[in-house]
Design a protein around this motif. Sequence first.
Motif, PDB file in Angstrom:
ATOM      1  N   SER A   1      10.671  17.544  -3.156  1.00  0.00           N
ATOM      2  CA  SER A   1      10.220  17.616  -1.757  1.00  0.00           C
ATOM      3  C   SER A   1       9.373  16.402  -1.406  1.00  0.00           C
ATOM      4  CB  SER A   1       9.425  18.911  -1.522  1.00  0.00           C
ATOM      5  OG  SER A   1      10.241  20.047  -1.719  1.00  0.00           O
ATOM      6  N   TYR A   2       8.564  15.986  -2.336  1.00  0.00           N
ATOM      7  CA  TYR A   2       7.675  14.837  -2.144  1.00  0.00           C
ATOM      8  C   TYR A   2       8.462  13.572  -1.837  1.00  0.00           C
ATOM      9  CZ  TYR A   2       4.271  11.198  -3.453  1.00  0.00           C
ATOM     10  OH  TYR A   2       3.449  10.105  -3.458  1.00  0.00           O
TER      11      TYR A   2
ATOM     12  N   ILE B   1       2.639   6.068  -2.848  1.00  0.00           N
ATOM     13  CA  ILE B   1       3.708   6.935  -3.342  1.00  0.00           C
ATOM     14  C   ILE B   1       3.649   7.076  -4.861  1.00  0.00           C
ATOM     15  CG2 ILE B   1       6.210   7.233  -3.546  1.00  0.00           C
ATOM     16  CD1 ILE B   1       6.508   5.768  -0.930  1.00  0.00           C
ATOM     17  N   LYS B   2       3.501   5.995  -5.544  1.00  0.00           N
ATOM     18  CA  LYS B   2       3.496   5.989  -7.008  1.00  0.00           C
ATOM     19  C   LYS B   2       4.675   6.785  -7.570  1.00  0.00           C
ATOM     20  CE  LYS B   2      -1.528   5.546  -7.229  1.00  0.00           C
ATOM     21  NZ  LYS B   2      -2.819   6.161  -7.664  1.00  0.00           N
ATOM     22  N   PRO B   3       5.890   6.386  -7.222  1.00  0.00           N
ATOM     23  CA  PRO B   3       7.057   7.162  -7.662  1.00  0.00           C
ATOM     24  C   PRO B   3       7.214   7.164  -9.175  1.00  0.00           C
ATOM     25  CG  PRO B   3       7.731   5.052  -6.765  1.00  0.00           C
ATOM     26  CD  PRO B   3       6.271   5.168  -6.480  1.00  0.00           C
ATOM     27  N   THR B   4       7.641   8.286  -9.695  1.00  0.00           N
ATOM     28  CA  THR B   4       7.946   8.385 -11.117  1.00  0.00           C
ATOM     29  C   THR B   4       9.229   7.599 -11.401  1.00  0.00           C
ATOM     30  OG1 THR B   4       9.331  10.347 -10.863  1.00  0.00           O
ATOM     31  CG2 THR B   4       6.950  10.708 -11.124  1.00  0.00           C
ATOM     32  N   PRO B   5       9.519   7.301 -12.657  1.00  0.00           N
ATOM     33  CA  PRO B   5      10.784   6.620 -12.963  1.00  0.00           C
ATOM     34  C   PRO B   5      12.007   7.366 -12.417  1.00  0.00           C
ATOM     35  CG  PRO B   5       9.344   6.529 -14.865  1.00  0.00           C
ATOM     36  CD  PRO B   5       8.648   7.407 -13.860  1.00  0.00           C
TER      37      PRO B   5
ATOM     38  N   LEU C   1       0.818  -1.193   0.000  1.00  0.00           N
ATOM     39  CA  LEU C   1       0.000   0.000   0.000  1.00  0.00           C
ATOM     40  C   LEU C   1       0.863   1.259   0.000  1.00  0.00           C
ATOM     41  CD1 LEU C   1      -2.921  -0.856   2.453  1.00  0.00           C
ATOM     42  CD2 LEU C   1      -3.106  -0.318   0.021  1.00  0.00           C
ATOM     43  N   ILE C   2       1.972   1.218   0.728  1.00  0.00           N
ATOM     44  CA  ILE C   2       2.878   2.375   0.731  1.00  0.00           C
ATOM     45  C   ILE C   2       3.377   2.643  -0.686  1.00  0.00           C
ATOM     46  CG2 ILE C   2       5.118   3.228   1.519  1.00  0.00           C
ATOM     47  CD1 ILE C   2       4.669   1.740   4.117  1.00  0.00           C
ATOM     48  N   LYS C   3       3.794   1.578  -1.358  1.00  0.00           N
ATOM     49  CA  LYS C   3       4.280   1.751  -2.725  1.00  0.00           C
ATOM     50  C   LYS C   3       3.171   2.287  -3.632  1.00  0.00           C
ATOM     51  CE  LYS C   3       7.027  -1.347  -4.417  1.00  0.00           C
ATOM     52  NZ  LYS C   3       7.568  -2.590  -5.029  1.00  0.00           N
ATOM     53  N   ASP C   4       1.962   1.788  -3.443  1.00  0.00           N
ATOM     54  CA  ASP C   4       0.848   2.248  -4.258  1.00  0.00           C
ATOM     55  C   ASP C   4       0.510   3.710  -3.974  1.00  0.00           C
ATOM     56  OD1 ASP C   4       0.655  -0.219  -5.407  1.00  0.00           O
ATOM     57  OD2 ASP C   4      -0.909  -0.943  -4.048  1.00  0.00           O
TER      58      ASP C   4
END
Length: 453
Positions: A44-45, A14-18, A9-12
């Motif tokens: 910052s994010y 955040i949804k980090p960009t490449p 869920l944390i990864k979902d």
Amino acid sequence: MKKQKTLNLIKDIIKPTPKQREFMRTVKENTYVLYGGAAGGGKSYILRWILVYLLINWYKHTGIKGIRVGLFCEDYPSLDDRQLSKIKLEFPDWLGTYKEKSHEFTLADVWGGGVICFRNLDNPSKYLSSEFAAIAIDELTLNNRDVFDFLRMRLRWVGIEDPKLIAGTNPGGKGHMWVKNLFIDRNIPPEMQDFANRIAFVQARVEDNPYLPKSYIQAMDTLPDKLRKAYREGDWNIFEGQVFTEFRTNEHVIEPFEIPSTWVRGRSMDWGYSKPYAIYAYAVDYDGNVYVTNEWYGCKTGTVDTGTQETAREVAQKIKHIANYYGIADPAIWQKNGHDGISIGEIFASEGIQWDKGDNDRLAGKMQVHIRLKERKLFIFSNCYHLIRTLPALTYDKNKVEDVNTKQEDHGYDSLKYYLMSRPITPSKEVTPFNDGYKYEDDESEEMTAWGV
């Protein structure tokens, strides 16, 4: 809720960009990492979320609870605007608890109870007794180098073998040049050589953030040229007030090589008691290209304008092996002084080091540096740390708008221009102080997912 499910869920969330994923991978592999460049890249994010990742992963692999990390901004209003107001919206209730009074977010016990301490840098000395396993600095270029060095001393936590100091920033600000020098140009100071292979930079661009509205990018395109290059393109080479905008580390700084015996050799000196001295050795090839081959600089490593700790006689002893080179120096060294009763020039002469009087025409000397840089006829060996550090950092005098501000660390520059004025050249084409056509080449790394989750 099970641990692995929550981690997903944390990864979902955040949804980090490449590019943010590249930054996370780079943090894993290094100690000091800068994520910098264009505005709007999500710096910052990712700083606040990567601290969450670090705390969870350290707990997962070491079992240590209550690990503390710090996220710093230059002052409280900035801290609130860029970080505190965001975590209240982004961090889910199951992740942990935010304490308004202490400005700390504590992870839930299932995640190890680690703490993110949100702090400001209005007075860094108040953290003298603090310890952090990781430190993140939001907008690093808004701080002087001594703030960075002070926080490095606070980077430790028992049981954590790989503490991290990470930062996000845009070009510009009072710390622009030291940040560029360390992270982008990799002109590593002697005291940080042990970390030379663990200092990294990840370039941020507007295009890296797919969540930005088109109107934001369009507005960036309308900025004045220098602001556009800094904040739209993430160009670190040009900043407001910079004198030698032609300087490019990848073009003007080269690795040392053996100088042919038939090349012309020379040396130059700018001397100071209250300010450092700067002595350089030179070689000139058959095409008139000037190579700065060695440096003697009377300044404590990594500090500014601390003054020489050596006498003129001691310095003369250090350069006796280049006594036969043609020497040019600041005319002021022949002025009588109260230190030894004789002039600096006479002291050097008594040690077998002769100097000719340099041409002190400041504007003509500045133009000689411009010409050599623009036409790629000046090259600096990578061992000349202070010249590489200070030459591109020089800015214009606010009162004498065509001249260099002499209140800066301009000793290396002064020494250099004395030598160039002894071998003046005329430009083969019109010389202007700006080179607006420069752009970075793309340097895209393959996409990688964040580690350990």
